[in-house]
Design an enzyme around this catalytic site. Structure first.
Site, mmCIF file in Angstrom:
data_model
loop_
_atom_site.group_PDB
_atom_site.id
_atom_site.type_symbol
_atom_site.label_atom_id
_atom_site.label_comp_id
_atom_site.label_asym_id
_atom_site.label_seq_id
_atom_site.Cartn_x
_atom_site.Cartn_y
_atom_site.Cartn_z
ATOM 1 C CG PHE A 235 -6.114 -28.726 -3.990
ATOM 2 C CD1 PHE A 235 -7.325 -27.591 -4.016
ATOM 3 C CD2 PHE A 235 -5.405 -28.932 -5.108
ATOM 4 C CE1 PHE A 235 -7.480 -26.916 -4.939
ATOM 5 C CE2 PHE A 235 -5.954 -28.302 -6.347
ATOM 6 C CZ PHE A 235 -6.854 -27.103 -6.295
ATOM 7 C CB SER A 236 -7.668 -29.948 2.719
ATOM 8 O OG SER A 236 -8.179 -28.887 2.927
ATOM 9 C CG ASP A 366 -2.898 -28.831 13.165
ATOM 10 O OD1 ASP A 366 -2.677 -29.753 13.711
ATOM 11 O OD2 ASP A 366 -3.323 -28.176 12.332
#
Length: 884
Positions: A235-236, A366
């Site tokens: 989850f973010s 990233d």
């Protein structure tokens, strides 16, 4: 979002609040607009509160509150509308103080429980709640914002409701910690749970006019989708990542969710914009083993979902943690060679994966350990392409891991090359590249340490160092000594007989010329260098803090206390034989006489610790007066923890001669020992260890025994210690460490080192074979060669302090290991605090704690944590008990 990131917006050296920002746009302009008569305002580091001086009838302590959500472009308009509505009606409200805070609390890594909340309105009752919602709904009809997950949405606009506290009240949670509270149906204070889902407390009911809103919320389901969700992977704040199965083909897939207007990045893009971009990038990379194959895209209830191939692999971060040899006490040269061979092969594979992306014109942007998956068949897959860019655009990613983020002079493929260089170092010095923005020349020093410690190909590390330095060779943080050209020094290398050890030279290490470094400098030089940095950082003109430290110092009274404030720094300086510092002592005395509302009472977090230090410094009247202030508060309802509660308070009461009250604190702590503790520390249960667990009360019981000779207190200490040992587990190297379920902890605050300190004191009074065995196994954890942080509570300094209390372990190697984190500041020596993003001078996380730990093992005088001096002789049970 880690809470520390919010405090990195102001100062490149130290954590600080937006209140001290010099940026003109840090606060919303509305903040500077005058208020009408009869209104008051208050500022915190994130919120601005507005309230009428009199509210008739007064606000209840809890109830249904209204939250307003808004995207960045609508924020000022939404705040102004709420302000203009609430002021003439006498309704209290608050709002986030500026755009930087709004972006941070809505970022991808922000808390899902609080994200989206721009404004909070406090209605007096349910009738006013309904009226305000209806009228604001019309005023804010053109405002858009993220869905607030903890709340119930009103209509289709930016208004949300939740039941919770209006006034700040506290209670003890089931885990024994002090948390925000509301009153239940029986009048008892219970935790004010703030999760990421909406719920109605069992003692109240949802207002009837909100029932249609709840029905609309519950109408959105996954029924009818061709995918079955099996589990949550992550989850973010931007959305969830789910493992599922395509019901049509049976293929396992990953479904990545994006919430509109949430999960902002540095470019202001929300999660939806990034996931649409990721879809396009994956389509461009289709067929490459380095990228998951795209499988589909759909929307559900305004949320967007990207469906990808499921890559059944293990994150490189998890592989590194499992294999990294320096965290084991039994590390050998063979272990180092075996790890190095694996790491070099893995780095080569990651290089090839990144090169394949560049071959398609894509910059990953990233790269970090959690975004690299390794499969059993040797495939390397890179995941999370939300911020990928096209090589031809020469752009920069809008999100990046702090240990791998490239400086502003790198664009396009050079962003990935920089991250690959950080990865080459990070495989051997985990997390240490986070420090590089503080002093980029430190990378040369890290490179030398890595080459001395691991049999790594020198060219691999030298190339990484050169890539990271680029044109910024010698770049240093403000206030630090600049070292032009010192990144080219090679220093004097020489393999230690023990992994991770010994330069055996006083030569300036590469990238650190002119800075005394542990292992290459003696105690007087190290002591004076740390004192130089601490004094140079002082800000006596500020009221909130004297020495910069961890973000916890920005809680009420935190800038004064023992853990994170002036008291702790002065305690460490005095313990190292430095001082006195009359100006700094005066600063502390003056502010301790008028503690701010909300200040803690505890030994490390509050007024008792300040009183202890003032007494140590000779200000006995100030100290006794402060203890009297504490005794007028409701102290006996606090948690038992040493850091903030009754065990630390009881110890200080013994110190000041209040034996009867101290024994009362011990009795309360004893009464709480009856409940069994789980085998896991933390989570929903109580934490273990010296600062937060049962070892704190055990220390109080032992001191009380030393005052009274009552053997029942030794029995209580044994019971408390067994509770903490129950929450320990053996690591692969045989050491005994605190078990958090997903990791083992060797540290002072919640780990082996802290429990060992109290267990050793117990064994001075009563022999116990099982405890003696446990003590040896706890101390074995201190023989590891690497710790991610340097600080006293959760880093190497705490291990050193534990060793100083009685172990004959590897003191020289532990001390020399501080060089991993040593940094120059203002001509002196300093250390980064928790998370390694900024320097810290405080006792718990920074330079002051390192100073105390080094003084304990290198200094000429006794130097120890409060109440952890050597135990006195076994007391005579015939000696009359002292009472005050």
């Amino acid at each position: 979002m880690d809470k520390h990131e919010l405090y990195c917006l102001v100062d490149p050296c130290f954590y600080d609040t937006l209140e001290h920002s010099t940026a003109e746009d840090a606060d919303f302009p509305l903040l500077r607009r005058p208020l009408p008569p009869g209104w008051s305002t208050a500022l915190t580091d994130t919120w601005c509160y507005f309230a009428p001086d009199t509210i008739d009838p007064p606000l209840p302590p809890q109830g249904w509150k209204i939250h307003v959500s808004a995207r960045v472009e609508d924020a000022e308009k939404a705040i102004e509308a709420v302000r203009d509505y609430c002021l003439p009606r006498g309704i209290a409200f608050k709002f986030l103080r500026g755009l930087p805070v709004l972006v941070m609390v809505n970022s991808k890594a922000a808390s899902r429980a609080s994200s989206g909340k721009l404004v909070t309105v406090y209605p007096r009752d349910e009738a006013q709640l309904e009226l305000v919602l209806k009228e604001l709904d019309g005023l804010l009809c053109d405002v858009r914002g993220p869905y607030i997950l903890s709340d119930l949405r009103y209509g289709t606009g930016p208004l949300f409701v939740r039941y919770g506290g209006f006034a700040e009240r506290h209670c003890l949670s089931p885990s024994g910690e002090r948390v925000l509270a509301v009153e239940d149906g029986d009048g008892r204070l219970v935790p004010d749970v703030r999760g990421a889902t909406f719920s109605v407390p069992p003692w109240t009911t949802l207002p009837a006019f909100l029932e249609p809103q709840l029905a609309a919320r519950n109408a959105v389901t996954t029924a009818g989708l061709p995918y079955e969700i099996e589990s949550v992977l992550h989850f973010s704040n931007g959305g969830g990542v789910y493992l599922g199965r395509d019901t049509r083909s049976g293929e396992r897939v990953v479904l990545k969710e994006a919430r509109p207007h949430a999960g902002l990045d540095a470019a202001g893009r929300d999660a939806v914009a990034r996931i649409e971009h990721e879809r396009d990038i994956l389509e461009r990379l289709a067929g490459l083993p380095a990228a998951p194959a795209p499988r589909g895209y759909f929307t559900l209830g305004e949320h967007h979902f990207l469906v990808q191939e499921f890559v059944d692999g293990t994150p490189l971060q998890r592989r590194l943690v499992h294999r990294y040899p320096l965290t084991r006490a039994t590390c050998t040269e063979h272990d180092l060679a075996d790890y190095t061979a694996w790491a070099v092969a893995t780095l080569d594979a990651v290089d090839r994966a990144v090169a394949s992306l560049h071959g398609r014109g894509v910059v990953f942007g990233d790269l970090h350990l959690d975004n690299i998956l390794l499969t059993e068949d040797g495939r390397v897959a890179l995941i999370d392409y939300e911020v990928a860019t096209l090589a031809g655009d020469r752009g920069r990613a809008a999100l990046a891991h702090p240990a791998f983020v490239a400086p502003a002079d790198r664009q396009g493929p050079d962003v990935d090359r920089y991250a690959l260089a950080c990865l080459r170092l990070g495989m051997f010095a985990p997390q240490c590249t986070i420090m590089l923005p503080l002093h980029r020349a430190k990378v040369a020093h890290l490179g030398e340490i890595v080459k001395e410690t691991f049999p790594v190909p020198a060219g691999l590390i030298d190339e990484a160092v050169a890539t990271i330095l680029g044109d910024a060779e010698g770049a240093a943080l403000p206030g630090a000594a600049a070292f032009p050209g010192d990144a080219r020094e090679t220093g004097s290398a020489g393999k230690s007989a023990r992994p991770g050890g010994g330069r055996g030279t006083a030569s300036p290490p590469a990238g650190m010329a002119g800075t005394p470094v542990p292992g290459a400098a003696g105690w007087p030089e190290l002591r004076d260098a740390m004192a130089t940095a601490i004094v140079a950082s002082a800000t006596p003109g500020r009221d909130d803090r004297l020495f910069p430290g961890d973000v916890a110092q920005f809680r009420p009274g935190g800038g004064l206390n023992l853990a994170h404030g002036a008291a702790g720094v002065l305690f460490a300086l005095a313990g190292a034989g430095l001082g006195p510092y009359p100006e700094y002592e005066r600063w502390l005395r003056e502010r301790a006489r008028r503690p701010v509302q909300g200040s803690g009472l505890g030994l490390y977090d509050g007024l008792h610790g300040i009183a202890y230090v003032l007494d140590l410094l000779g200000h006995h009247d100030d100290a006794r007066d402060l203890v009297d202030v504490c005794l007028r508060e409701k102290w006996d309802g606090l948690e038992s923890a040493l850091v903030s509660g009754l065990s630390g308070i009881g110890l200080n009461l013994l110190h000041f001669g209040h034996t009867g009250l101290a024994l009362r604190a011990a009795d309360i702590c004893a009464g709480r020992l009856g409940a069994p503790v789980p085998e896991i520390s933390g989570g929903a249960g109580p934490r273990a260890g010296l600062m937060h667990g049962s070892s704190g009360p055990a220390l109080l019981f032992l001191h009380a025994y030393e005052h009274t000779a009552d053997p029942a207190l030794l029995d209580l200490a044994a019971t408390a210690l067994r509770q903490d040992l129950r929450r320990c587990r053996h690591a692969e190297d045989g050491s005994l460490q605190v078990n958090q379920g997903w990791r083992l902890l060797p540290y002072l605050d919640e780990g082996s080192a802290g429990i060992a300190l109290v267990l050793e004191r117990y064994l001075r009074h009563r022999q116990d074979e099982a405890f003696a065995t446990a003590l040896a196994e706890l101390r074995l954890a201190g023989r590891a060669g690497f710790f991610v942080q340097a600080g006293l509570f959760t880093g190497r300094a705490g291990i050193i302090a534990g060793v100083a209390a009685g172990d004959t372990g590897p003191v020289p190697e532990l001390v020399e290991g501080l060089r991993w984190h040593a940094l120059p500041y203002a001509g002196g020596l300093a250390f980064p605090g928790d998370q390694l993003l900024r320097l810290s001078m405080d006792f718990a996380t920074g330079t002051a704690g390192v100073l105390l730990a080094l003084g304990a093992v290198l200094g000429e005088r006794a130097c120890h944590l409060p109440f952890l001096e050597a135990a006195p002789e076994r007391p005579d049970p015939t000696t009359p008990r002292k009472e005050v």
